[in-house]
Design an enzyme around this catalytic site. Structure first.
Site, mmCIF file in Angstrom:
data_model
loop_
_atom_site.group_PDB
_atom_site.id
_atom_site.type_symbol
_atom_site.label_atom_id
_atom_site.label_comp_id
_atom_site.label_asym_id
_atom_site.label_seq_id
_atom_site.Cartn_x
_atom_site.Cartn_y
_atom_site.Cartn_z
ATOM 1 N N HIS A 81 4.601 5.757 2.866
ATOM 2 C CA HIS A 81 5.755 5.128 3.532
ATOM 3 C C HIS A 81 6.879 6.145 3.769
ATOM 4 O O HIS A 81 8.059 5.818 3.651
ATOM 5 C CB HIS A 81 6.294 3.959 2.702
ATOM 6 N N ASN A 154 4.692 -5.679 2.727
ATOM 7 C CA ASN A 154 4.107 -5.116 3.947
ATOM 8 C C ASN A 154 4.073 -6.178 5.039
ATOM 9 O O ASN A 154 4.334 -7.351 4.767
ATOM 10 C CB ASN A 154 2.682 -4.643 3.674
HETATM 11 FE FE1 HDD Z 1 3.603 0.893 -2.568
HETATM 12 C C1 HDD Z 1 6.187 2.807 -1.501
HETATM 13 C C2 HDD Z 1 4.470 -1.558 -0.290
HETATM 14 C C3 HDD Z 1 0.807 -0.915 -3.431
HETATM 15 C C4 HDD Z 1 2.943 3.126 -4.999
HETATM 16 N N1 HDD Z 1 5.042 0.676 -1.159
HETATM 17 C C5 HDD Z 1 6.020 1.582 -0.877
HETATM 18 C C6 HDD Z 1 6.863 1.082 0.161
HETATM 19 C C7 HDD Z 1 6.374 -0.153 0.517
HETATM 20 C C8 HDD Z 1 5.230 -0.403 -0.331
HETATM 21 C C9 HDD Z 1 6.924 -1.064 1.575
HETATM 22 C C10 HDD Z 1 8.054 1.789 0.773
HETATM 23 C C11 HDD Z 1 9.327 1.407 0.093
HETATM 24 C C12 HDD Z 1 10.489 2.108 0.766
HETATM 25 O O1 HDD Z 1 10.797 1.752 1.915
HETATM 26 O O2 HDD Z 1 11.034 3.026 0.158
HETATM 27 N N2 HDD Z 1 2.757 -0.846 -1.925
HETATM 28 C C13 HDD Z 1 3.334 -1.754 -1.078
HETATM 29 C C14 HDD Z 1 2.562 -2.975 -1.084
HETATM 30 C C15 HDD Z 1 1.528 -2.785 -1.952
HETATM 31 C C16 HDD Z 1 1.665 -1.454 -2.500
HETATM 32 C C17 HDD Z 1 2.881 -4.214 -0.288
HETATM 33 C C18 HDD Z 1 0.441 -3.733 -2.338
HETATM 34 C C19 HDD Z 1 0.644 -4.947 -2.681
HETATM 35 N N3 HDD Z 1 2.125 1.085 -3.924
HETATM 36 C C20 HDD Z 1 1.079 0.217 -4.157
HETATM 37 C C21 HDD Z 1 0.315 0.668 -5.303
HETATM 38 C C22 HDD Z 1 0.920 1.806 -5.763
HETATM 39 C C23 HDD Z 1 2.059 2.054 -4.884
HETATM 40 C C24 HDD Z 1 -0.897 -0.037 -5.857
HETATM 41 C C25 HDD Z 1 0.581 2.698 -6.913
HETATM 42 C C26 HDD Z 1 -0.111 2.360 -7.937
HETATM 43 N N4 HDD Z 1 4.398 2.693 -3.100
HETATM 44 C C27 HDD Z 1 3.983 3.408 -4.172
HETATM 45 C C28 HDD Z 1 4.844 4.626 -4.438
HETATM 46 C C29 HDD Z 1 5.925 4.488 -3.321
HETATM 47 C C30 HDD Z 1 5.479 3.260 -2.561
HETATM 48 C C31 HDD Z 1 4.109 5.910 -4.540
HETATM 49 C C32 HDD Z 1 6.227 5.704 -2.467
HETATM 50 C C33 HDD Z 1 7.718 5.766 -2.349
HETATM 51 C C34 HDD Z 1 8.202 4.810 -3.314
HETATM 52 O O3 HDD Z 1 7.158 4.205 -3.935
HETATM 53 O O4 HDD Z 1 9.344 4.572 -3.576
HETATM 54 O O5 HDD Z 1 5.410 4.574 -5.697
#
Ligand code: HDD
Length: 698
Positions: A81, A154
């Site tokens: 993202h 999402n």
């Molecule tokens: Fe995630 C970012 C949505 C599963 C680890 N995720 C991130 C963002 C969104 C989502 C919208 C951007 C937030 C922003 O605008 O800063 N992610 C989801 C959804 C998931 C999902 C709807 C399933 C239900 N994500 C998911 C899993 C993991 C992550 C299973 C790790 C185990 N996601 C992350 C992250 C991020 C992220 C690496 C990258 C930047 C942040 O968190 O802040 O931690």
């Protein structure tokens, strides 16, 4: 600009903004440029040198500070993202969930809560384009009276994997390939489809990802979903399950694939610009907020496990109740300070909302906090203005750390303490009755690494989704699969995906195989035989969005000698319905109309193709048209508008251009007279009926 707050300019350096943030401004009275430490700078053009042509001196702290700060301007982009666009807004609760939750944000009807919303693509880097085929992130930070609530969702209600332990593998597979560093922001490559074929649980998500939902027309036109199942806790700590939904007021609308590809070249910032301009012009995007609430008993009766994030709860089974409204009404003042530094954490929840045991969500509870440490560099990232809890005080005994900006007074940095007895500040205390509580879930089991058997059905929901789509949406899914798999170079990878698709729908698998001219492999053996669920029309896009010009853009291509009265009539009618109009001319200086008046252009033809509009009008003179038929950009303007199923209004003189572009008369191709109503009807939607005549669908 309607949305930019006017800030008083009493001080020359910094003021406190709406969110308690420092805004740097300058006044006419004191606009002196200074060093970071406030020393006025006498010369910002020349470094300090040993003689006018000599080497620079180490002494030059002005030069060193400036260059050094510049060298460190970038921070790591989000691992997923990374590319996002955001806005401030307001959430208003319209119906109380008091029966189920004690969270104030869900019970105080009429209360308005500040929010910050960030939309994103998933796979591409921060500098990638806005329109790849990709899931869109929909992250909302509510600054509630009981702490920040981050609903990090999402635009698709399900996910690729069931357990967070697979997330790094999924992301490694979809991002650019490790050895070659491409493709950027694209899932159409070997490693992604290799992973997908080997993870049949992803099949449902793949149906959504191959649908038009992943090529949205605008961020204002996407749905949002919390995806995971959460819990609500009432004032007696009784729990119910909940799914969260956002519904755009403009309806869910998409582009055509060929259009999305061309937009990427014409305007890489298409979605970011669209959001910014809509808010700046006062056309505030709006969403309904809805919930599906269900008890444990209801959940037990469903033919799937609600803790499995690869499943939807069809609205026909558990209806959606609209309880609130979100309006985005202010653009960020500064992209880095707000959009880039915003940190969303699924662990941010006020009392009355709680997590479920969904193993995908459980992993998320660790990942987001952790990732901010490498991205923002300090445990104090919650003090960055955009992340600060501003609906309520925040106070605890946590101290110090890098970039600490709070100045604590007194000695109370531990708890319990009895300092109050000595008349000193004692600091905050826990609140056993109104503080956050975790649902007291009874548990009995052994420690085990095992996927629940109730997660084993990987195809029924994929089938439900595919079979719930209209004919044209099904054709788009088939064509998207053909496109993506045709970019896969390993035949065994294609075959494995096809083998899984056979369990979704035999016709779909056959169409995709035929679209690639490859043999259909034997179906894979599902762990659990798929069941046929009743189709859910709520899962469609086509036929669901309001047919309206609200939020739509009409491009009018004009030449010298064009009839200004018709141009005005179109403009007036479109704007009256809430649409926007842009004038496109062969030259940016505009054209001289039939009546001799000059009409300024908003865009030059070569740089403003019809992919940037929802409908077009071509209002030209005979001579003007004679020139346009020799101009490729003009021919493409008409050809693409037709191919992308858009309404085309035209003056009679435009006929030679339409012929050259292969535009064939249909209900969406309208001769414009002063009464432009006949054009407005098709301009309010896409001409889906035209599609079979312009595209070979799989
Ligand atoms: Fe995630 C970012 C949505 C599963 C680890 N995720 C991130 C963002 C969104 C989502 C919208 C951007 C937030 C922003 O605008 O800063 N992610 C989801 C959804 C998931 C999902 C709807 C399933 C239900 N994500 C998911 C899993 C993991 C992550 C299973 C790790 C185990 N996601 C992350 C992250 C991020 C992220 C690496 C990258 C930047 C942040 O968190 O802040 O931690």
């Amino acid at each position: 600009m309607a949305t930019t707050k006017k800030r008083s300019s009493k001080s020359a350096t910094a003021q406190t903004g709406a969110g308690g943030e420092l805004h740097q401004t300058a006044t006419a009275a004191d606009a002196r440029i200074t060093t970071n430490h406030g020393v006025p700078i006498g010369d910002n053009q020349n470094s300090l040198k040993a003689g006018a042509r000599g080497p620079s001196l180490l002494e030059d702290f002005v030069l060193r500070e400036k260059i050094q700060h510049f060298d460190h301007e970038r921070i790591p982009e989000r691992i997923v993202h990374a590319r996002g666009s955001a806005a401030h807004g307001t959430f208003e609760l319209t119906h109380s969930l008091k029966k189920f939750s004690r969270a104030k944000i869900l019970t105080e009807v009429g209360a308005k809560t500040d929010v910050f919303v960030r939309f994103s693509t998933v796979a591409g880097g921060a500098g990638s384009v806005d329109t790849p085929r990709d899931v869109r992130g929909f992250a909302v930070k509510f600054y509630t009276k009981e702490g920040n609530w981050d609903l990090v969702g999402n635009n698709i209600p399900v996910f690729f994997i069931q357990d967070a332990i697979k997330f790094p593998d999924l992301i490694h597979a979809v991002k650019m390939e490790a050895d070659r560093g491409y493709p950027q922001a694209a899932s159409a490559h070997d490693t992604f489809w290799d992973f997908i074929g080997l993870m049949p649980e992803s099949t449902h998500m793949i149906m959504w990802a191959m649908s038009d939902r992943t090529i949205p027309r605008s961020l204002r036109m996407i749905e949002g979903f919390g995806v995971n199942t959460f819990r609500l806790l009432d004032d007696k700590d009784r729990a119910t399950f909940v799914k969260f939904h956002w519904r755009p007021k403009l309806g869910t609308q998409s582009t055509c694939w060929d259009e999305a590809v061309k937009i990427a070249g014409a305007d890489p910032d298409y979605h970011r610009r669209d959001l910014y301009e809509a808010i700046a012009s006062g056309n505030f995007p709006e969403w309904d907020f809805g919930v599906q609430v269900l008890t444990q008993e209801q959940a037990d009766k469903l033919p799937f496990d609600i803790l499995d994030a690869t499943k939807v709860i069809p609205e026909e089974m558990v209806p959606l109740k609209i309880i609130g409204r979100l309006v985005l009404n202010r653009n960020p003042d500064n992209f880095f300070a707000e959009t880039e530094q915003s940190a969303f954490l699924p662990t941010n929840m006020p009392p009355g909302i709680d997590v479920s045991e969904d193993p995908l969500l459980q992993g998320r509870l660790f990942s987001y906090q952790d990732t901010q440490l490498s991205r923002l560099g300090t445990v104090n990232f919650h003090q960055i203005p955009i992340n600060r809890a501003k609906g309520c005080p925040f106070q605890n005994m946590q101290r110090d750390g890098q970039m600490q900006t709070q100045v604590f007074t007194g000695r109370a940095n531990y708890e319990p303490n009895s300092l109050a007895q000595a008349g000193e500040q004692a600091g905050p205390r826990e609140d056993a009755s109104a503080g956050f509580k975790t649902y007291a879930l009874p548990l009995d089991g052994v420690k085990i690494r095992q996927r629940s058997e109730s997660f084993a059905d990987h195809f029924s929901h994929a089938r439900l989704f595919y079979r719930s789509q209209t004919e044209s949406e099904q054709a788009h899914i088939a064509s998207a699969l053909v496109f993506e798999l045709s970019k896969v170079t390993l035949p065994h990878v294609r075959a494995r995906v096809l083998a899984n698709v056979r369990n979704v729908d035999e016709d779909l698998a056959a169409r995709v195989a035929s679209g690639m001219n490859v043999e259909l492999p034997a179906a894979s053996k599902p762990a659990v035989a798929p069941i046929d669920m009743k189709p859910s029309p709520m899962l469609r896009i086509v036929g669901k969005y309001p047919e309206s010009l609200q939020g739509r853009a009409v491009g009018i291509l004009v030449t010298d000698g064009a009839d200004g009265a018709v141009v005005n009539a179109v403009r007036k009618a479109v704007e009256a319905e809430g649409g926007t109009v842009k004038i496109v001319a062969p030259k940016i200086g505009g054209v001289t109309l039939k009546n001799g008046k000059v009409l300024a252009a908003d865009g030059q033809l070569a740089g403003t193709p019809s992919v940037l509009f929802d409908a077009v009008a071509i209002i030209v003179s005979e001579d003007g048209c004679a020139e346009l038929v020799t101009e490729g950009a003009a021919v493409d303007f008409a050809k693409d508008a037709f191919g992308h199923l858009k309404a085309i209004g035209h003056s009679a003189e435009a006929q030679p251009l339409l012929e050259k572009a292969g535009v064939v008369a249909d209900d969406g191709v309208v001769l414009l007279a002063r009464d432009v109503e006949a054009f407005l009807t098709p301009a309010r939607t896409r001409q889906w009926d035209r599609e079979p005549s312009v595209r070979m669908l799989a």
